[in-house]
Scaffold this active site. Structure first.
Site, short mmCIF file in Angstrom:
data_model
loop_
_atom_site.label_atom_id
_atom_site.label_comp_id
_atom_site.label_asym_id
_atom_site.label_seq_id
_atom_site.Cartn_x
_atom_site.Cartn_y
_atom_site.Cartn_z
N ARG A 225 39.81 40.55 21.02
CA ARG A 225 41.11 40.09 20.53
C ARG A 225 41.12 40.17 19.01
O ARG A 225 40.42 39.40 18.35
CB ARG A 225 41.35 38.65 21.00
N HIS B 36 44.72 33.79 18.47
CA HIS B 36 45.26 33.70 19.83
C HIS B 36 46.77 33.95 19.83
O HIS B 36 47.29 34.72 20.63
CB HIS B 36 44.96 32.33 20.43
N TYR C 215 37.19 28.94 14.20
CA TYR C 215 36.15 29.06 15.23
C TYR C 215 35.45 30.42 15.29
O TYR C 215 34.59 30.63 16.15
CB TYR C 215 36.74 28.72 16.61
C1 LIG Z 1 47.05 26.78 33.68
C2 LIG Z 1 47.06 26.88 32.20
N1 LIG Z 1 46.14 26.24 31.47
C3 LIG Z 1 46.14 26.36 30.13
C4 LIG Z 1 47.11 27.10 29.50
C5 LIG Z 1 47.10 27.21 27.98
N2 LIG Z 1 46.61 28.56 27.64
C6 LIG Z 1 47.44 29.56 27.37
S1 LIG Z 1 46.63 30.99 27.03
C7 LIG Z 1 45.13 30.27 27.26
C8 LIG Z 1 43.87 31.05 27.07
C9 LIG Z 1 43.73 32.13 28.04
O1 LIG Z 1 42.59 32.89 27.72
P1 LIG Z 1 42.31 34.25 28.45
O2 LIG Z 1 42.59 34.11 29.89
O3 LIG Z 1 40.97 34.73 28.07
O4 LIG Z 1 43.45 35.20 27.90
P2 LIG Z 1 43.63 35.74 26.40
O5 LIG Z 1 44.64 34.86 25.75
O6 LIG Z 1 42.31 35.69 25.73
O7 LIG Z 1 44.14 37.12 26.53
C10 LIG Z 1 45.28 28.92 27.57
C11 LIG Z 1 44.17 28.00 27.80
C12 LIG Z 1 48.08 27.74 30.29
N3 LIG Z 1 49.03 28.50 29.76
N4 LIG Z 1 48.03 27.62 31.64
#
Ligand SMILES: Cc1ncc(C[n+]2csc(CCOP(=O)(O)OP(=O)(O)O)c2C)c(N)n1
Ligand SMILES: [Mg+2]
Length: 330
Positions: free
Chosen positions: A248, A252, A261
Site C-alpha cells: 500500500r 490507509h 506506524y
Molecule cells: C467489519 C469491519 N471491521 C472494521 C472495519 C474498519 N476498517 C476499514 S478498512 C480496514 C482495514 C482493512 O485492511 P485490509 O483488509 O488489509 O484492506 P486494505 O485496506 O489494506 O486494502 C478496517 C479495519 C470495517 N470497515 N469493517
C-alpha cells in the site's frame, strides 16, 4: 532484449498497452483525488496506489462483458477495466446526484453499477465475499457460463465472512474467484500482526480449492493465474483462491497518517517495485511503449482526468428530498 512474456499468455501488444493505460488512468485519477481532498473539495480518498497491476491484470483475464465482480474499496483498476468511467468515479468522489454508484449516498469507492455487473458493496469489510459466492451459485443453478470475481484485503481475510463464503464455494464447487490483495497493512496493523500463517493462499487447502500466491506488482503473473482460475470455473472445476502481494503506497485513507506506524524508508523501498514504473520498463524494453505512445497516453489521461474533475465539481448535489429514495419501497 527483455523476454516477451505476454505473447506466451496469448496477449497482443495492443492488449498489454491497454492494460498499462488502464493502470496509469487509475493512478492519475487517484493522485488527483488526493489533491482535491487536500484542497478541501472532496471529503475522502481511499487509494488504489500500489495495487493497480493486480487489479488490472485480474480484470483483463475475466470476461468483461459477462462476468460479475464484487470489488472492494481500493479496486479502481478493476472497475475502470469493467467499464466504469473516470467521470463516474469523480461524480462519486464529489458525492453528486449523478454518481451511478449510489447517487452520492455512500462513501466514495463503494463501487456498484448494475450495467457493468458490479455488485454494490457495504462498508463492513468482507461482506462482499458471501455475496459473490451467491452470484456464483446462481451461475451454477442457471447453468450460465459467467464467473464471479471478488476481492478483499489480507486483513479482511480474517473476518468470518471469508470462511463462510469460501467453504460454501468449496462444498458446492462454485465458479467464484477470490483474490486477496495483500498490501501488507490493515490500516496501522502490519502483516505479521494479522496472520498466523503469512501465506493467505495456504487456506485454500482447508476449503478444498486450489490456492496461489503471486506477485501483485506483475500484471502478467496475475493475469495468468486468474485466467487459469476462470478456465477451471467455467469447466465446472469450482473456485480458486488467489493472493496478490504488493504494497500500500499511500496512507490507509485521507484520514490516516501512516508516519505514526511505518517509516519512510520502507515506503521508498516498496516504490522501487511500483508496477506503474516496472511494467512501463518491461514494455519499453520490448519497444512496445515508445516515447511517442507514452506522451500520447499522458496527454489523453490528463485531459480525461481534467474533464472528469470539472464535470463532477460543477454537477448538482442530490435534492434533500431524495435522501430516502431507494430506502423504502415507493
Ligand atoms: C467489519 C469491519 N471491521 C472494521 C472495519 C474498519 N476498517 C476499514 S478498512 C480496514 C482495514 C482493512 O485492511 P485490509 O483488509 O488489509 O484492506 P486494505 O485496506 O489494506 O486494502 C478496517 C479495519 C470495517 N470497515 N469493517
Ligand atoms: Mg491490507
Amino acid at each position: 532484449m527483455a523476454k516477451n512474456r505476454h505473447e506466451e499468455l496469448g496477449l497482443s501488444n495492443e492488449e498489454v498497452l491497454e492494460m498499462y493505460k488502464t493502470m496509469l488512468l487509475a493512478r492519475k485519477l487517484d493522485e488527483r483525488m488526493w489533491l482535491l481532498n487536500r484542497a478541501g473539495k472532496i471529503p475522502f480518498v481511499i487509494s488504489c496506489q500500489g495495487q493497480e497491476a493486480a487489479q488490472v491484470g485480474a480484470a483483463f483475464a475475466l470476461n468483461r462483458s459477462e462476468d460479475y465482480i464484487a470489488p472492494y474499496y481500493r479496486d479502481m483498476g478493476v472497475v475502470l477495466a469493467f467499464g466504469m468511467t473516470a467521470k463516474e468515479l469523480m461524480l462519486s468522489a464529489f458525492a453528486k446526484a449523478e454518481d451511478p454508484n449510489s447517487g452520492g449516498r455512500q462513501m466514495p469507492s463503494h463501487f456498484g453499477q448494475k450495467k457493468n455487473r458490479i455488485l454494490t458493496g457495504s462498508s463492513p469489510v468482507t461482506t462482499q465475499v458471501p455475496h459473490a459466492v451467491g452470484v456464483a451459485l446462481a451461475a451454477k443453478m442457471e447453468k450460465k457460463d459467467f464467473v464471479s470475481f471478488v476481492t478483499l484485503g489480507e486483513g479482511s481475510s480474517n473476518q468470518g465472512d471469508f470462511h463462510e463464503g469460501l467453504n460454501f464455494a468449496g462444498v458446492h464447487k462454485l465458479p467464484v474467484i477470490t483474490m486477496v490483495e495483500n498490501n501488507k497493512y490493515a490500516i496501522s496493523v502490519p502483516i505479521e500482526k494479522q496472520l498466523g500463517n503469512p501465506k493467505v493462499s495456504d487456506r485454500a487447502l482447508g476449503y478444498g480449492m486450489p490456492g496461489f500466491t503471486v506477485d501483485g506488482n506483475d500484471p502478467l503473473e496475475v493475469y495468468k493465474v486468474v485466467k487459469e482460475a476462470r478456465d477451471r470455473a467455467v469447466s465446472g472445476e469450482g473456485p480458486t483462491l488467489i493472493e496478490a502481494v504488493s504494497y500500500r503506497l499511500t496512507a490507509h485513507s485521507s484520514d490516516d497518517d501512516d508516519r505514526a506506524y511505518r517509516n519512510k524508508e520502507e515506503v521508498e523501498e516498496a516504490r522501487k517495485l511500483d508496477s506503474i514504473f516496472t511494467f512501463a520498463v518491461y514494455l519499453k524494453d520490448l519497444g512496445i511503449l515508445t516515447d511517442e505512445i507514452e506522451n500520447e497516453f499522458t496527454n489523453e489521461i490528463t485531459s480525461i482526468v481534467n474533464e472528469a474533475t470539472d464535470y463532477a465539481e460543477a454537477a448538482p448535489y442530490a435534492e434533500p428530498e431524495e435522501a430516502l429514495k431507494y430506502v423504502y419501497e415507493e
